[in-house]
Design a protein around this motif. Structure first.
Motif, short mmCIF file in Angstrom:
data_model
loop_
_atom_site.label_atom_id
_atom_site.label_comp_id
_atom_site.label_asym_id
_atom_site.label_seq_id
_atom_site.Cartn_x
_atom_site.Cartn_y
_atom_site.Cartn_z
N GLY A 36 0.76 -0.62 0.07
CA GLY A 36 0.29 0.14 -0.37
C GLY A 36 0.72 0.98 0.07
N ALA A 37 1.94 1.37 0.83
CA ALA A 37 2.82 2.57 0.37
C ALA A 37 3.66 2.87 -0.18
CB ALA A 37 4.15 2.13 1.48
N GLU A 38 3.78 1.32 -1.85
CA GLU A 38 4.59 2.11 -2.65
C GLU A 38 3.32 2.77 -3.90
OE1 GLU A 38 6.97 1.11 -4.20
OE2 GLU A 38 8.27 0.22 -2.45
N ILE A 39 1.82 2.23 -3.49
CA ILE A 39 0.43 2.39 -4.79
C ILE A 39 0.60 3.56 -4.10
CG2 ILE A 39 -1.60 2.34 -5.16
CD1 ILE A 39 -1.33 0.07 -4.97
N GLY A 40 0.79 3.90 -2.75
CA GLY A 40 0.16 5.48 -1.97
C GLY A 40 1.64 6.45 -2.24
N VAL A 41 2.47 6.20 -2.51
CA VAL A 41 3.97 7.05 -3.72
C VAL A 41 3.28 7.61 -4.59
CG1 VAL A 41 6.08 7.34 -4.62
CG2 VAL A 41 5.44 5.73 -1.71
N ILE A 42 3.03 6.25 -5.27
CA ILE A 42 3.05 6.56 -7.05
C ILE A 42 1.45 7.52 -7.09
CG2 ILE A 42 1.53 5.13 -8.74
CD1 ILE A 42 3.82 3.23 -8.11
N LEU A 43 0.48 7.71 -6.12
CA LEU A 43 -0.59 7.92 -6.21
C LEU A 43 -0.37 9.86 -5.84
CD1 LEU A 43 -3.42 5.95 -4.88
CD2 LEU A 43 -3.12 6.62 -7.30
N LEU A 84 -10.16 3.40 -14.08
CA LEU A 84 -9.68 2.22 -14.16
C LEU A 84 -8.10 2.51 -15.26
CD1 LEU A 84 -12.44 -0.36 -14.42
CD2 LEU A 84 -10.58 -0.40 -12.78
N GLY A 85 -8.84 3.48 -16.24
CA GLY A 85 -7.36 3.36 -17.02
C GLY A 85 -6.77 4.73 -16.29
N VAL A 86 -6.41 5.71 -16.40
CA VAL A 86 -5.54 6.43 -15.17
C VAL A 86 -4.62 5.58 -14.27
CG1 VAL A 86 -5.76 8.15 -13.77
CG2 VAL A 86 -6.85 8.40 -15.64
N LEU A 87 -6.07 4.76 -13.26
CA LEU A 87 -4.95 4.00 -12.50
C LEU A 87 -3.91 2.97 -12.76
CD1 LEU A 87 -4.54 3.67 -9.39
CD2 LEU A 87 -6.09 1.49 -9.37
N GLY A 88 -4.99 2.52 -14.22
CA GLY A 88 -4.03 1.50 -14.67
C GLY A 88 -2.97 1.57 -15.26
N LEU A 89 -3.08 3.38 -16.60
CA LEU A 89 -1.71 3.53 -16.88
C LEU A 89 -1.16 3.96 -16.02
CD1 LEU A 89 -0.55 4.69 -19.95
CD2 LEU A 89 -1.89 6.74 -19.28
N THR A 90 -1.02 4.78 -14.67
CA THR A 90 -0.28 5.03 -13.43
C THR A 90 0.91 4.26 -13.69
OG1 THR A 90 -1.53 7.22 -13.77
CG2 THR A 90 0.15 5.79 -11.80
N LEU A 91 0.30 2.80 -12.29
CA LEU A 91 1.09 2.09 -12.04
C LEU A 91 1.76 0.91 -13.26
CD1 LEU A 91 -2.03 0.09 -10.34
CD2 LEU A 91 0.14 1.30 -9.64
N LEU A 92 1.38 1.06 -14.84
CA LEU A 92 2.25 0.23 -15.71
C LEU A 92 3.20 1.46 -16.15
CD1 LEU A 92 2.57 -1.52 -18.18
CD2 LEU A 92 0.48 -0.58 -19.77
N VAL A 93 3.19 2.36 -15.60
CA VAL A 93 3.96 3.49 -16.41
C VAL A 93 5.36 3.69 -15.75
CG1 VAL A 93 4.48 5.65 -17.01
CG2 VAL A 93 2.93 5.16 -18.20
N ALA A 94 4.62 3.05 -13.57
CA ALA A 94 5.44 3.06 -12.65
C ALA A 94 6.30 2.44 -12.65
CB ALA A 94 5.16 3.76 -11.72
N GLY A 95 5.79 0.79 -13.14
CA GLY A 95 6.11 -0.06 -12.63
C GLY A 95 7.81 -0.41 -14.04
N VAL A 96 7.20 0.32 -14.89
CA VAL A 96 7.83 -0.19 -16.46
C VAL A 96 9.22 1.21 -15.94
CG1 VAL A 96 8.78 0.77 -18.85
CG2 VAL A 96 6.83 -0.49 -17.99
#
Length: 402
Positions: free
Chosen positions: A61-68, A220-232
């Motif tokens: 959750g902390a990782e997701i928190g930083v990304i958001l 879903l689109g913005v969250l998915g795109l954000t997590l995808l780009v953050a992971g890449v």
């Protein structure tokens, strides 16, 4: 089954506590960040009641928190605004970096922590809290003030600088060496330049692919795109947080506006989890020895932030009351300082065991006193002092902005 039940109980109880603490902080008129950090200290390693079953949940959750946190920050600006601010506010950003990063760097060396820890602490003391400052400006009704664009320009420069600083720190903490560290920094610079170029030229196409009329699909689109780009970005040795920030910059128009509204509750939830997790992995027993150094560092760097805002506002032709307001407003540190210290904590070989405790104490001090200091220019005695000061000084020429 028993582990799942324990997880639900621990997570539910802690989130309920955070909700109560958040309500309390808003009643008192302070940022909830210090209360979240204290909650993490109370229930983490060495705390009053350690939570073991939910630690992995809070880590994710902390990782997701930083990304958001970072994507929401990026949504506040368009690519064109960022480029424009970079040109006009570059001198103020340079003054900000020198005045506020150098004390942290020197302080770590004085403590004998080594140059890698010094680079990390320089980042902790450099960056102001955009979230806390934005809230303070809104609460004090200063959003429309003449000095507010100066404050925001300094914050934007810091955010852009973090896009280069975070990958460099990540490489240093990984011990990859000078060559690989230079490669990581080059990749980060190239990534930022490419994304800004794409955002300026094709940002409208990216936004058009995400319909603002369908809230569920947009979320879903913005969250998915954000997590995808953050992971890449993380795979490319560019910070996941920077990747998320760049996604926010690329989105514009109604999509950015509606995405901000939809993501705000998620941001608040996972940001709270992030601050709690940082407290969870910090041993409270490590705090007392660093309280005095943290206080000394806070005093020095709040003074340098005050000078930063004053000089930046003076350069923009703002009158003296506005210069003081700008300086005091920039003093709180928060989310980025914790992110930087968190990178050091998560490193395979921690650079300095006391760094997390010092950063936590430092953020607690600045994030509590910063909003209080921001109110000083509104007090009658401060206004009287400014009038006496103006009466005893010769009129100074009004600087012309470049």
């Amino acid at each position: 089954m028993h582990e799942t039940t324990t997880l639900l109980v621990e997570v539910g109880a802690l989130l309920l506590l955070l909700g109560l603490l958040g309500r309390l902080s808003r009643r008192v008129g302070v940022s909830p960040i210090p209360l979240y950090l204290l909650a993490g200290l109370a229930f983490g390693h060495g705390g009053l009641l350690p939570l073991n079953a939910s630690e992995e949940f809070f880590a994710v959750g902390a990782e997701i928190g930083v990304i958001l946190l970072l994507v929401m920050l990026g949504l506040e600006y368009s690519a064109n605004e960022l480029v424009g601010n970079l040109r006009s506010a570059a001198p103020a950003g340079l003054i900000d970096a020198v005045l506020n990063a150098v004390p942290g760097f020197a302080f770590a060396l004085l403590l004998g922590w080594g140059w890698v820890a010094a680079v990390v602490l320089a980042g902790v003391t450099w960056v102001s809290s955009s979230g806390v400052i934005a809230k303070v400006l809104g609460d004090l009704g200063r959003v429309g003030n003449r000095e507010t664009p100066v404050i925001l320009s300094v914050l934007v420069i810091e955010d852009l600088a973090m896009a280069l600083y975070l990958p460099l720190v990540t490489a240093l903490l990984a011990g990859v060496g000078l060559v690989k560290g230079g490669v990581a920094l080059a990749v980060a610079v190239l990534t930022v330049v490419v994304v800004l170029a794409v955002a300026i030229r094709y940002g409208h196409l990216i936004s058009a692919a995400l319909s603002a009329k369908d809230p569920e699909a947009l979320l879903l689109g913005v969250l998915g795109l954000t997590l995808l780009v953050a992971g890449v970005a993380a795979k490319l040795q560019v910070s996941a947080a920077v990747g998320a920030f760049l996604v926010g910059i690329a989105l514009s128009g109604p999509v950015a506006h509606h995405a901000t509204e939809l993501l705000s509750p998620l941001r608040d939830l996972f940001a709270a989890v992030f601050f709690v997790f940082f407290g969870l992995v910090t041993d409270p027993l490590d705090m007392p020895p660093v309280l005095l150094p943290a206080f000394a560092l806070a005093v020095v760097t709040m003074g340098t932030k005050l000078l930063t805002g004053y000089l930046a506002a003076r350069r923009a032709g703002i009158a003296e009351p506005g210069r003081w307001r700008a300086g005091f407003a920039l003093t709180p540190r928060g989310e980025f300082s914790i992110v930087i210290a968190g990178l050091a904590v998560a490193a395979a070989s921690p650079v300095e065991p006391k760094l997390a405790a010092l950063a936590t104490a430092y953020v607690l001090i600045t994030v509590v006193t910063g909003p209080m200091l921001a109110r000083l220019p509104d007090f009658p005695w401060f206004k009287r002092w400014l009038r006496r000061r103006a009466a005893t000084r010769r009129p100074e020429p009004v600087p012309v902005p470049d």
